[in-house]
Design a protein around this motif. Structure first.
Motif, PDB file in Angstrom:
ATOM      1  N   TYR A   1      -4.742  -6.632  38.401  1.00 36.99           N
ATOM      2  CA  TYR A   1      -5.547  -5.741  37.560  1.00 36.99           C
ATOM      3  C   TYR A   1      -4.939  -5.728  36.164  1.00 36.99           C
ATOM      4  O   TYR A   1      -3.743  -5.469  36.008  1.00 36.99           O
ATOM      5  N   VAL A   2      -5.764  -5.996  35.169  1.00 43.36           N
ATOM      6  CA  VAL A   2      -5.271  -6.124  33.802  1.00 43.36           C
ATOM      7  C   VAL A   2      -5.532  -4.824  33.040  1.00 43.36           C
ATOM      8  O   VAL A   2      -6.655  -4.534  32.648  1.00 43.36           O
ATOM      9  N   HIS A   3      -4.464  -4.041  32.831  1.00 44.65           N
ATOM     10  CA  HIS A   3      -4.561  -2.761  32.134  1.00 44.65           C
ATOM     11  C   HIS A   3      -4.115  -2.959  30.693  1.00 44.65           C
ATOM     12  O   HIS A   3      -3.084  -2.444  30.272  1.00 44.65           O
ATOM     13  N   SER A   4      -4.877  -3.690  29.953  1.00 39.27           N
ATOM     14  CA  SER A   4      -4.544  -3.973  28.558  1.00 39.27           C
ATOM     15  C   SER A   4      -5.813  -3.983  27.733  1.00 39.27           C
ATOM     16  O   SER A   4      -6.782  -4.661  28.088  1.00 39.27           O
ATOM     17  N   ALA A   5      -5.794  -3.242  26.639  1.00 39.55           N
ATOM     18  CA  ALA A   5      -6.955  -3.211  25.746  1.00 39.55           C
ATOM     19  C   ALA A   5      -7.000  -4.429  24.834  1.00 39.55           C
ATOM     20  O   ALA A   5      -7.976  -4.620  24.101  1.00 39.55           O
ATOM     21  N   ASP A   6      -5.966  -5.273  24.886  1.00 35.08           N
ATOM     22  CA  ASP A   6      -5.906  -6.447  24.013  1.00 35.08           C
ATOM     23  C   ASP A   6      -6.791  -7.587  24.496  1.00 35.08           C
ATOM     24  O   ASP A   6      -7.064  -8.519  23.744  1.00 35.08           O
ATOM     25  N   VAL A   7      -7.206  -7.524  25.763  1.00 35.86           N
ATOM     26  CA  VAL A   7      -8.067  -8.567  26.313  1.00 35.86           C
ATOM     27  C   VAL A   7      -9.261  -7.917  26.985  1.00 35.86           C
ATOM     28  O   VAL A   7      -9.233  -6.745  27.363  1.00 35.86           O
ATOM     29  N   THR A   8     -10.314  -8.698  27.166  1.00 32.93           N
ATOM     30  CA  THR A   8     -11.540  -8.200  27.788  1.00 32.93           C
ATOM     31  C   THR A   8     -11.496  -8.321  29.297  1.00 32.93           C
ATOM     32  O   THR A   8     -12.122  -7.528  30.004  1.00 32.93           O
ATOM     33  N   VAL A   9     -10.767  -9.302  29.814  1.00 36.15           N
ATOM     34  CA  VAL A   9     -10.719  -9.527  31.253  1.00 36.15           C
ATOM     35  C   VAL A   9     -10.186  -8.281  31.960  1.00 36.15           C
ATOM     36  O   VAL A   9      -9.271  -7.611  31.478  1.00 36.15           O
ATOM     37  N   GLY A  10     -10.788  -7.966  33.113  1.00 27.08           N
ATOM     38  CA  GLY A  10     -10.378  -6.781  33.843  1.00 27.08           C
ATOM     39  C   GLY A  10      -9.532  -7.076  35.061  1.00 27.08           C
ATOM     40  O   GLY A  10      -8.641  -6.302  35.407  1.00 27.08           O
ATOM     41  N   ARG A  11      -9.797  -8.198  35.736  1.00 24.88           N
ATOM     42  CA  ARG A  11      -9.069  -8.530  36.952  1.00 24.88           C
ATOM     43  C   ARG A  11      -8.985 -10.046  37.046  1.00 24.88           C
ATOM     44  O   ARG A  11      -9.886 -10.761  36.597  1.00 24.88           O
ATOM     45  N   ILE A  12      -7.902 -10.532  37.647  1.00 20.84           N
ATOM     46  CA  ILE A  12      -7.691 -11.977  37.778  1.00 20.84           C
ATOM     47  C   ILE A  12      -7.364 -12.287  39.226  1.00 20.84           C
ATOM     48  O   ILE A  12      -6.396 -11.771  39.781  1.00 20.84           O
ATOM     49  N   GLN A  13      -8.160 -13.129  39.842  1.00 19.80           N
ATOM     50  CA  GLN A  13      -7.903 -13.573  41.208  1.00 19.80           C
ATOM     51  C   GLN A  13      -7.192 -14.925  41.209  1.00 19.80           C
ATOM     52  O   GLN A  13      -7.456 -15.776  40.352  1.00 19.80           O
ATOM     53  N   ASN A  14      -6.315 -15.111  42.182  1.00 21.50           N
ATOM     54  CA  ASN A  14      -5.651 -16.395  42.381  1.00 21.50           C
ATOM     55  C   ASN A  14      -6.095 -16.915  43.749  1.00 21.50           C
ATOM     56  O   ASN A  14      -5.569 -16.515  44.784  1.00 21.50           O
ATOM     57  N   PHE A  15      -7.093 -17.783  43.750  1.00 29.17           N
ATOM     58  CA  PHE A  15      -7.780 -18.150  44.990  1.00 29.17           C
ATOM     59  C   PHE A  15      -6.889 -18.904  45.976  1.00 29.17           C
ATOM     60  O   PHE A  15      -7.066 -18.789  47.186  1.00 29.17           O
ATOM     61  N   LYS A  16      -5.924 -19.665  45.479  1.00 33.66           N
ATOM     62  CA  LYS A  16      -5.011 -20.367  46.376  1.00 33.66           C
ATOM     63  C   LYS A  16      -4.199 -19.384  47.209  1.00 33.66           C
ATOM     64  O   LYS A  16      -3.797 -19.694  48.342  1.00 33.66           O
ATOM     65  N   ASN A  17      -3.966 -18.186  46.661  1.00 34.01           N
ATOM     66  CA  ASN A  17      -3.192 -17.185  47.391  1.00 34.01           C
ATOM     67  C   ASN A  17      -4.036 -16.420  48.400  1.00 34.01           C
ATOM     68  O   ASN A  17      -3.502 -15.616  49.172  1.00 34.01           O
ATOM     69  N   TRP A  18      -5.351 -16.637  48.402  1.00 33.56           N
ATOM     70  CA  TRP A  18      -6.202 -16.132  49.478  1.00 33.56           C
ATOM     71  C   TRP A  18      -6.198 -17.130  50.629  1.00 33.56           C
ATOM     72  O   TRP A  18      -6.018 -16.762  51.777  1.00 33.56           O
ATOM     73  N   SER A  19      -6.411 -18.383  50.304  1.00 32.26           N
ATOM     74  CA  SER A  19      -6.346 -19.445  51.304  1.00 32.26           C
ATOM     75  C   SER A  19      -6.076 -20.765  50.591  1.00 32.26           C
ATOM     76  O   SER A  19      -6.765 -21.083  49.613  1.00 32.26           O
ATOM     77  N   PRO A  20      -5.113 -21.549  51.064  1.00 36.87           N
ATOM     78  CA  PRO A  20      -4.850 -22.850  50.424  1.00 36.87           C
ATOM     79  C   PRO A  20      -6.073 -23.758  50.420  1.00 36.87           C
ATOM     80  O   PRO A  20      -6.207 -24.613  49.536  1.00 36.87           O
ATOM     81  N   GLU A  21      -6.976 -23.573  51.400  1.00 36.26           N
ATOM     82  CA  GLU A  21      -8.153 -24.431  51.482  1.00 36.26           C
ATOM     83  C   GLU A  21      -9.195 -24.113  50.414  1.00 36.26           C
ATOM     84  O   GLU A  21     -10.182 -24.844  50.289  1.00 36.26           O
ATOM     85  N   MET A  22      -8.992 -23.035  49.655  1.00 37.63           N
ATOM     86  CA  MET A  22      -9.915 -22.712  48.565  1.00 37.63           C
ATOM     87  C   MET A  22      -9.731 -23.668  47.384  1.00 37.63           C
ATOM     88  O   MET A  22     -10.617 -23.805  46.549  1.00 37.63           O
ATOM     89  N   VAL A  23      -8.568 -24.312  47.305  1.00 41.21           N
ATOM     90  CA  VAL A  23      -8.249 -25.205  46.180  1.00 41.21           C
ATOM     91  C   VAL A  23      -8.001 -26.602  46.740  1.00 41.21           C
ATOM     92  O   VAL A  23      -7.026 -26.820  47.471  1.00 41.21           O
ATOM     93  N   PRO A  24      -8.864 -27.587  46.435  1.00 41.40           N
ATOM     94  CA  PRO A  24      -8.767 -28.907  47.061  1.00 41.40           C
ATOM     95  C   PRO A  24      -7.568 -29.731  46.603  1.00 41.40           C
ATOM     96  O   PRO A  24      -7.119 -30.616  47.333  1.00 41.40           O
ATOM     97  N   ASP A  25      -7.044 -29.458  45.410  1.00 42.54           N
ATOM     98  CA  ASP A  25      -5.907 -30.207  44.867  1.00 42.54           C
ATOM     99  C   ASP A  25      -4.704 -29.280  44.809  1.00 42.54           C
ATOM    100  O   ASP A  25      -4.666 -28.356  43.988  1.00 42.54           O
ATOM    101  N   PRO A  26      -3.697 -29.455  45.667  1.00 39.08           N
ATOM    102  CA  PRO A  26      -2.554 -28.542  45.696  1.00 39.08           C
ATOM    103  C   PRO A  26      -1.729 -28.537  44.424  1.00 39.08           C
ATOM    104  O   PRO A  26      -0.919 -27.630  44.226  1.00 39.08           O
ATOM    105  N   SER A  27      -1.922 -29.505  43.550  1.00 35.52           N
ATOM    106  CA  SER A  27      -1.192 -29.525  42.282  1.00 35.52           C
ATOM    107  C   SER A  27      -1.863 -28.656  41.223  1.00 35.52           C
ATOM    108  O   SER A  27      -1.328 -28.496  40.128  1.00 35.52           O
TER     109      SER A  27
END
Length: 487
Positions: free
Chosen positions: A313-339
């Motif tokens: 959760y991004v609690h900063s008024a300096d950027v517009t983005v509110g939340r950032i997901q890291n899909f590889k950390n949900w499941s490695p199979e979400m990202v086809p290239d491990p690099s």
């Protein structure tokens, strides 16, 4: 004689699919109408060049027994166990989420912590006597200074309105019961905190859409079709009975005579589609309800590891983005290239505002720029991405929404053959397990097994994944009673 089943389910999200599946298990046919080209609603999984991503992350954790049984029945061995980690990113530092006062005070430093404690002490002597807004609810529990530090900026970024315009019940539902007093006692005297968070959760190995696609396959196999690209354009009624549902499909309008309808489409759109229209007072209430839209910009980064969180959760008024997901950390199979790493940059907006109307190129440039500003990944390593816009993602809990929703609820409850379910169908900011529970109960109401008031399904107790050992084992007052009857 109609070629269509006499029961129509509107919307192929968690609530609608669960209702149709529960009916099918009891030999009751239905047809499910979905406006989009994918099942799952906001819980679907999109795919871009082999990269899979959620439209808002969905942990599979529930205290509702009947929902847990459905998950295992439908997906079974395709679940994986995922470590749970979400944090707040503020002023270049990470803070525990849900917010833990002890951790927050430590990270903020001694001087700021003293100011926060003084602010907290002040509000204990001079609290708001009536908690009508989110600002009042949070300030009474944390003090004004901590409210401004950790709640105000992010909440207003998400909802697009000031915290004194958001109802207190939203805070009560979404913010777990924390205590600065307990945090200080823990820090000074090592008092044990009996509350813990789940350490891991279930997750479909290919994303949550895997669950809903499996539901779709099972329904189609049982001659209970899920018809895609079929928006509902009109609901004909005769007094308090729905008689026909009209949908646009393959360039033509289909008119379906119905005996029963279960709807998870936005309740405002449902009522606006009625013919004849509802009374003026009901339509005034409909027009007073609002939704927040959502944009996710998945960006592919040429780096194998960035941070361990499921999302930040991004609690900063300096950027517009509110939340950032890291899909590889949900499941490695979400990202086809491990690099590589795929991050979901999530933006909250109103439909047709300036952010919503940015081009895809502009949104991709914004996401790449902001990940660099935050220092979470070098902008120059962002090599690709896409954009998904989601209208009506979050029902807004402004100060007056309950008044308007009560008018709508009273009108809908007069219908003999119409039930509304799910987040948008009930204008309720609930989770997928509670949406599924309303689908199960709607189906069982239709089958005549019971009569449950769907509006009474409690969405508060199990949201935060927080429990004591005793709470986990003992029945709770309302929602588990519903779950027990449904199991």
């Amino acid at each position: 004689m109609s070629i269509y089943p006499s029961t129509v389910v509107i919307g192929a999200g968690p609530a609608g699919l669960t209702a149709a599946y529960e009916l099918a298990k009891h030999g009751h046919p239905s047809i499910t109408l979905e406006a989009g080209n994918q099942v799952g609603g906001i819980a679907r999984t999109e795919v871009y060049k082999g990269y899979r991503f959620d439209i808002g992350g969905h942990r599979f954790f529930t205290k509702v027994k009947v929902v847990q049984q459905l998950w295992q029945e439908v997906l079974g061995d395709d679940f994986i166990k995922v470590p749970r980690l979400s944090r707040i990113y503020y002023d270049g530092r990470f803070f525990s989420y849900p917010l833990e006062p002890k951790n927050a005070l430590k990270q903020l430093g001694m001087a700021e912590s003293i100011k926060i404690m003084l602010s907290y002490t002040k509000i204990k002597f001079f609290p708001y006597k009536h908690e009508e807004t989110l600002e009042e609810w949070v300030t009474n529990r944390f003090g004004r200074r901590l409210f401004r530090t950790f709640f105000k900026t992010y909440t207003e970024k998400v909802w697009g309105i000031e915290c004194d315009k958001i109802g207190a019940d939203w805070a009560a539902q979404r913010i777990k019961g924390l205590s600065l007093r307990t945090a200080v006692l823990n820090a000074l005297f090592k008092v044990n905190n009996t509350k813990t968070l789940i350490k891991e959760f279930d997750y479909p190995r290919l994303g949550p859409g895997m669950m809903w696609e499996r539901f779709q396959d099972k329904l189609n196999a049982q001659d209970c079709p899920v018809q895609m690209n079929s928006p509902v354009v009109k609901i004909r009624r005769d007094g308090k009975r729905v008689t026909h549902v009209l949908t646009r499909h393959a360039g033509a309008v289909q008119e379906m005579p119905v005996e029963q309808v279960i709807s998870s489409m936005p309740v405002t759109a449902l009522l606006k589609s009625m013919d004849p229209p509802p009374p003026e007072s009901v339509m005034a209430a409909v027009n007073a309800l609002s939704y927040r839209a959502f944009i996710i910009v998945p960006i592919i980064i040429d780096q194998a590891e960035l941070f361990p969180d499921n999302w930040i959760y991004v609690h900063s008024a300096d950027v517009t983005v509110g939340r950032i997901q890291n899909f590889k950390n949900w499941s490695p199979e979400m990202v086809p290239d491990p690099s590589k790493t795929c991050l979901g940059m999530e933006y909250f907006c109103d439909e047709d505002d300036a952010l919503w109307n940015l081009t895809d190129t502009e949104l991709l440039d914004l996401a790449a720029k902001e990940i660099g500003i935050l220092g979470l990944a070098p902008t120059e390593l962002v090599e690709d991405g896409c954009v998904i816009r989601q209208p009506k993602a979050y029902p807004v809990y402004d100060r007056d929404y309950q008044i308007h929703l009560k008018v709508i609820q009273d009108f809908l409850e007069t219908f003999e053959n119409l039930q509304t379910t799910g987040r948008n169908g009930m204008h309720r900011y609930n989770n997928q397990d509670h949406s599924m529970l309303t689908g199960v109960l709607a189906a069982r109401n239709l089958l005549g097994d019971q009569h449950q008031d769907l509006w009474s399904v409690n969405v508060e107790r199990s949201y935060h994944e927080q429990f004591t050992k005793e709470e986990w084992q003992r029945p709770q007052s309302r929602q588990p009673q519903l779950a027990a009857k449904a199991s």
